[in-house]
Design an enzyme around this catalytic site. Structure first.
Site, PDB file in Angstrom:
ATOM      1  N   ARG A 232      -4.972 -17.589 -17.451  1.00  0.00           N
ATOM      2  CA  ARG A 232      -6.081 -17.137 -17.886  1.00  0.00           C
ATOM      3  C   ARG A 232      -7.053 -16.896 -16.426  1.00  0.00           C
ATOM      4  O   ARG A 232      -6.744 -17.444 -15.511  1.00  0.00           O
ATOM      5  CB  ARG A 232      -7.081 -17.987 -18.724  1.00  0.00           C
ATOM      6  CG  ARG A 232      -6.713 -17.916 -20.037  1.00  0.00           C
ATOM      7  CD  ARG A 232      -6.866 -16.868 -20.765  1.00  0.00           C
ATOM      8  NE  ARG A 232      -6.714 -16.714 -22.218  1.00  0.00           N
ATOM      9  CZ  ARG A 232      -5.304 -16.361 -22.777  1.00  0.00           C
ATOM     10  NH1 ARG A 232      -4.346 -15.582 -22.041  1.00  0.00           N
ATOM     11  NH2 ARG A 232      -5.189 -16.268 -24.006  1.00  0.00           N
ATOM     12  N   HIS A 280      -3.713  -7.517 -19.187  1.00  0.00           N
ATOM     13  CA  HIS A 280      -3.406  -8.442 -20.006  1.00  0.00           C
ATOM     14  C   HIS A 280      -2.476  -8.104 -21.177  1.00  0.00           C
ATOM     15  O   HIS A 280      -2.582  -8.029 -22.332  1.00  0.00           O
ATOM     16  CB  HIS A 280      -4.635  -9.021 -20.691  1.00  0.00           C
ATOM     17  CG  HIS A 280      -4.508 -10.268 -21.428  1.00  0.00           C
ATOM     18  ND1 HIS A 280      -5.609 -11.082 -21.385  1.00  0.00           N
ATOM     19  CD2 HIS A 280      -3.625 -11.063 -22.214  1.00  0.00           C
ATOM     20  CE1 HIS A 280      -5.207 -12.276 -22.050  1.00  0.00           C
ATOM     21  NE2 HIS A 280      -3.952 -12.001 -22.269  1.00  0.00           N
TER      22      HIS A 280
HETATM   23  P1  NDP Z   1       0.804 -25.114 -24.419  1.00  0.00           P
HETATM   24  O1  NDP Z   1      -0.475 -25.777 -24.970  1.00  0.00           O
HETATM   25  O2  NDP Z   1       2.158 -25.148 -25.262  1.00  0.00           O
HETATM   26  O3  NDP Z   1       1.026 -25.912 -22.995  1.00  0.00           O
HETATM   27  C1  NDP Z   1       0.291 -26.175 -21.875  1.00  0.00           C
HETATM   28  C2  NDP Z   1       0.826 -26.552 -20.807  1.00  0.00           C
HETATM   29  O4  NDP Z   1      -0.147 -26.663 -19.793  1.00  0.00           O
HETATM   30  C3  NDP Z   1       1.102 -28.088 -20.871  1.00  0.00           C
HETATM   31  O5  NDP Z   1       2.424 -28.408 -20.413  1.00  0.00           O
HETATM   32  C4  NDP Z   1       0.005 -28.916 -20.601  1.00  0.00           C
HETATM   33  O6  NDP Z   1       0.433 -30.195 -20.029  1.00  0.00           O
HETATM   34  C5  NDP Z   1      -0.216 -28.031 -19.252  1.00  0.00           C
HETATM   35  N1  NDP Z   1      -1.607 -28.237 -18.956  1.00  0.00           N
HETATM   36  C6  NDP Z   1      -2.865 -28.555 -19.771  1.00  0.00           C
HETATM   37  N2  NDP Z   1      -3.794 -28.751 -18.884  1.00  0.00           N
HETATM   38  C7  NDP Z   1      -3.485 -29.150 -17.699  1.00  0.00           C
HETATM   39  C8  NDP Z   1      -3.996 -29.802 -16.436  1.00  0.00           C
HETATM   40  N3  NDP Z   1      -5.385 -30.072 -16.562  1.00  0.00           N
HETATM   41  N4  NDP Z   1      -3.015 -30.023 -15.625  1.00  0.00           N
HETATM   42  C9  NDP Z   1      -1.850 -29.911 -15.565  1.00  0.00           C
HETATM   43  N5  NDP Z   1      -1.104 -29.385 -16.605  1.00  0.00           N
HETATM   44  C10 NDP Z   1      -1.958 -28.969 -17.779  1.00  0.00           C
HETATM   45  O7  NDP Z   1       0.188 -23.647 -23.857  1.00  0.00           O
HETATM   46  P2  NDP Z   1       1.397 -22.364 -24.107  1.00  0.00           P
HETATM   47  O8  NDP Z   1       2.483 -22.528 -23.268  1.00  0.00           O
HETATM   48  O9  NDP Z   1       1.525 -22.232 -25.498  1.00  0.00           O
HETATM   49  O10 NDP Z   1       0.340 -21.353 -23.501  1.00  0.00           O
HETATM   50  C11 NDP Z   1      -0.175 -21.585 -22.083  1.00  0.00           C
HETATM   51  C12 NDP Z   1      -1.202 -20.481 -21.958  1.00  0.00           C
HETATM   52  O11 NDP Z   1      -0.756 -19.172 -21.407  1.00  0.00           O
HETATM   53  C13 NDP Z   1      -2.238 -20.246 -23.060  1.00  0.00           C
HETATM   54  O12 NDP Z   1      -3.062 -21.009 -23.333  1.00  0.00           O
HETATM   55  C14 NDP Z   1      -2.758 -18.705 -22.664  1.00  0.00           C
HETATM   56  O13 NDP Z   1      -3.793 -19.061 -21.605  1.00  0.00           O
HETATM   57  C15 NDP Z   1      -1.793 -18.240 -21.794  1.00  0.00           C
HETATM   58  N6  NDP Z   1      -1.174 -17.016 -22.476  1.00  0.00           N
HETATM   59  C16 NDP Z   1      -1.185 -15.677 -21.950  1.00  0.00           C
HETATM   60  C17 NDP Z   1      -0.690 -14.722 -22.377  1.00  0.00           C
HETATM   61  C18 NDP Z   1      -0.621 -13.504 -21.739  1.00  0.00           C
HETATM   62  O14 NDP Z   1      -0.182 -12.295 -22.362  1.00  0.00           O
HETATM   63  N7  NDP Z   1      -0.987 -13.364 -20.573  1.00  0.00           N
HETATM   64  C19 NDP Z   1       0.202 -14.480 -23.513  1.00  0.00           C
HETATM   65  C20 NDP Z   1       0.073 -16.057 -24.260  1.00  0.00           C
HETATM   66  C21 NDP Z   1      -0.295 -17.143 -23.653  1.00  0.00           C
HETATM   67  P3  NDP Z   1       0.933 -31.287 -21.132  1.00  0.00           P
HETATM   68  O15 NDP Z   1       2.590 -31.072 -21.193  1.00  0.00           O
HETATM   69  O16 NDP Z   1       0.974 -32.413 -20.194  1.00  0.00           O
HETATM   70  O17 NDP Z   1       0.227 -31.160 -22.214  1.00  0.00           O
END
Ligand code: NDP
Length: 317
Positions: A232, A280
């Site tokens: 994001r 995006h």
């Molecule tokens: P998930 O919820 O499956 O995974 C999120 C990951 O981020 C987890 O590994 C989590 O850690 C980690 N995380 C969250 N907060 C922190 C933090 N403070 N410090 C370190 N690590 C952190 O998300 P997805 O993989 O499904 O999607 C990720 C993001 O990708 C979406 O939220 C969206 O913003 C973006 N996206 C963008 C798209 C695009 O077209 N550009 C399309 C789809 C998604 P933990 O494993 O410990 O929980």
């Protein structure tokens, strides 16, 4: 519309009737007759289910019977940021392997385009100049993937398969499949900033990840490092990124997401040749593949069964 049709409040930020009808057809195939009612219409007020992307803030609060809000994408910051989000409604997000597939391909494209000097060779071709540069040595090049969820893990897996030395950063301490290395917490973050040549952000937007990539983070990266953001836009302090590139500290960036979207015409990123801009589109939701999950969430909620891909509202993802 038949009388017993399931009614789902629908909103995406495109105003596309075609998209709504596409979803309606995909969901009717799985749920039987169902009608997608535009969220902004009066008829949506009685819906128990909402399927939405960036709904107008406060609007979901007007749906008194709302049981489940289903995000039309994997990110949910567009919902969590609504201060009037109805408390009683669960939030479910899509987790579609097709999204992980598309995003992984986009990241691979961004990395290889940079490492193989795509922008330079396209410029040479425009001038009909047949001139090569020395090829970079990329075997075992250290790459950091920030965010190791459904998408990040798939990106990391594929990058490891391409011969990169991949480390993944998560919030909790986790072990990833060999040969992917794991890091977590602030120390893990700073170690990756300092040791990797390519930085891929695919984090959810939460208070903790907002402005994570600022002047301090960029300064900790190696000179000549490359930054890729598919997470994001608000995770980056954009003027800091621009300054890091213009000073020559970073080699450049490939960005799919921005603090303000659409990216304003007068944004300085447009003028910076070392920044590749995508609107995006790294991974777009495909109703044909995602409808099964939406249908499963509605069926489970209607039968008071546990929901998959439930969002932790407090954690923000
Ligand atoms: P998930 O919820 O499956 O995974 C999120 C990951 O981020 C987890 O590994 C989590 O850690 C980690 N995380 C969250 N907060 C922190 C933090 N403070 N410090 C370190 N690590 C952190 O998300 P997805 O993989 O499904 O999607 C990720 C993001 O990708 C979406 O939220 C969206 O913003 C973006 N996206 C963008 C798209 C695009 O077209 N550009 C399309 C789809 C998604 P933990 O494993 O410990 O929980």
């Amino acid at each position: 519309m038949t009388d017993n049709a399931i009614k789902i409040a629908y909103y995406d930020n495109t105003d596309s009737t075609e998209k709504r009808q596409w979803w309606q057809a995909c969901l009717s195939d799985r749920l039987g007759p169902c009608t997608l009612v535009p969220l902004t219409e009066e008829a949506a007020l009685s819906c128990e289910f909402a399927l939405v992307w960036y709904p107008p803030k406060g609007r979901l609060a007007a749906l008194d019977n709302l049981k489940v809000i289903i995000s039309l994408g994997q990110g949910v910051d567009h919902l969590i940021s609504d201060p009037d989000l109805p408390e009683q409604a669960a939030i479910v997000r899509l987790v579609d392997p097709d999204m992980s597939h598309a995003l992984s391909q986009w990241v691979i494209l961004a990395i290889l385009d940079h490492l193989r000097d795509g922008p330079y060779y396209r410029k040479m071709a425009e001038q009909k100049r047949f001139e090569g540069r020395d090829q970079r040595q990329t075997r075992n090049l250290p790459v950091a993937v920030y965010g190791m969820g459904a998408i990040g893990l798939e990106i990391a897996r594929r990058l490891a398969g391409l011969g990169f030395d991949v480390s993944g950063w998560s919030r909790s301490e986790r072990q990833f499949p060999e040969p992917i290395k794991s890091a977590h917490g602030r120390t893990g973050f700073e170690n990756l900033l300092a040791s990797c040549d390519i930085h891929v952000c695919i984090l959810p937007l939460t208070p903790e990840t907002t402005h994570l990539f600022d002047s301090k983070s960029f300064a900790q990266m190696k000179k000549g490092a490359y930054f890729i953001n598919g997470g994001r836009g608000k995770q980056v302090v954009e003027p800091d990124l621009l300054a890091a590139i213009r000073s020559g500290h970073l080699a450049g960036a490939c960005l799919d997401v921005f603090a303000t979207e659409p990216l304003p015409a007068d944004h300085p990123f447009w003028e910076e040749p070392a920044i590749t801009i995508w609107p995006h589109v790294a991974a777009q939701t495909n109703p044909d593949t995602a409808a099964a999950q939406v249908a499963a969430a509605i069926t489970a909620a209607a039968n008071n069964q546990p929901l998959s891909n439930l969002v932790d509202k407090k954690r923000g993802y």
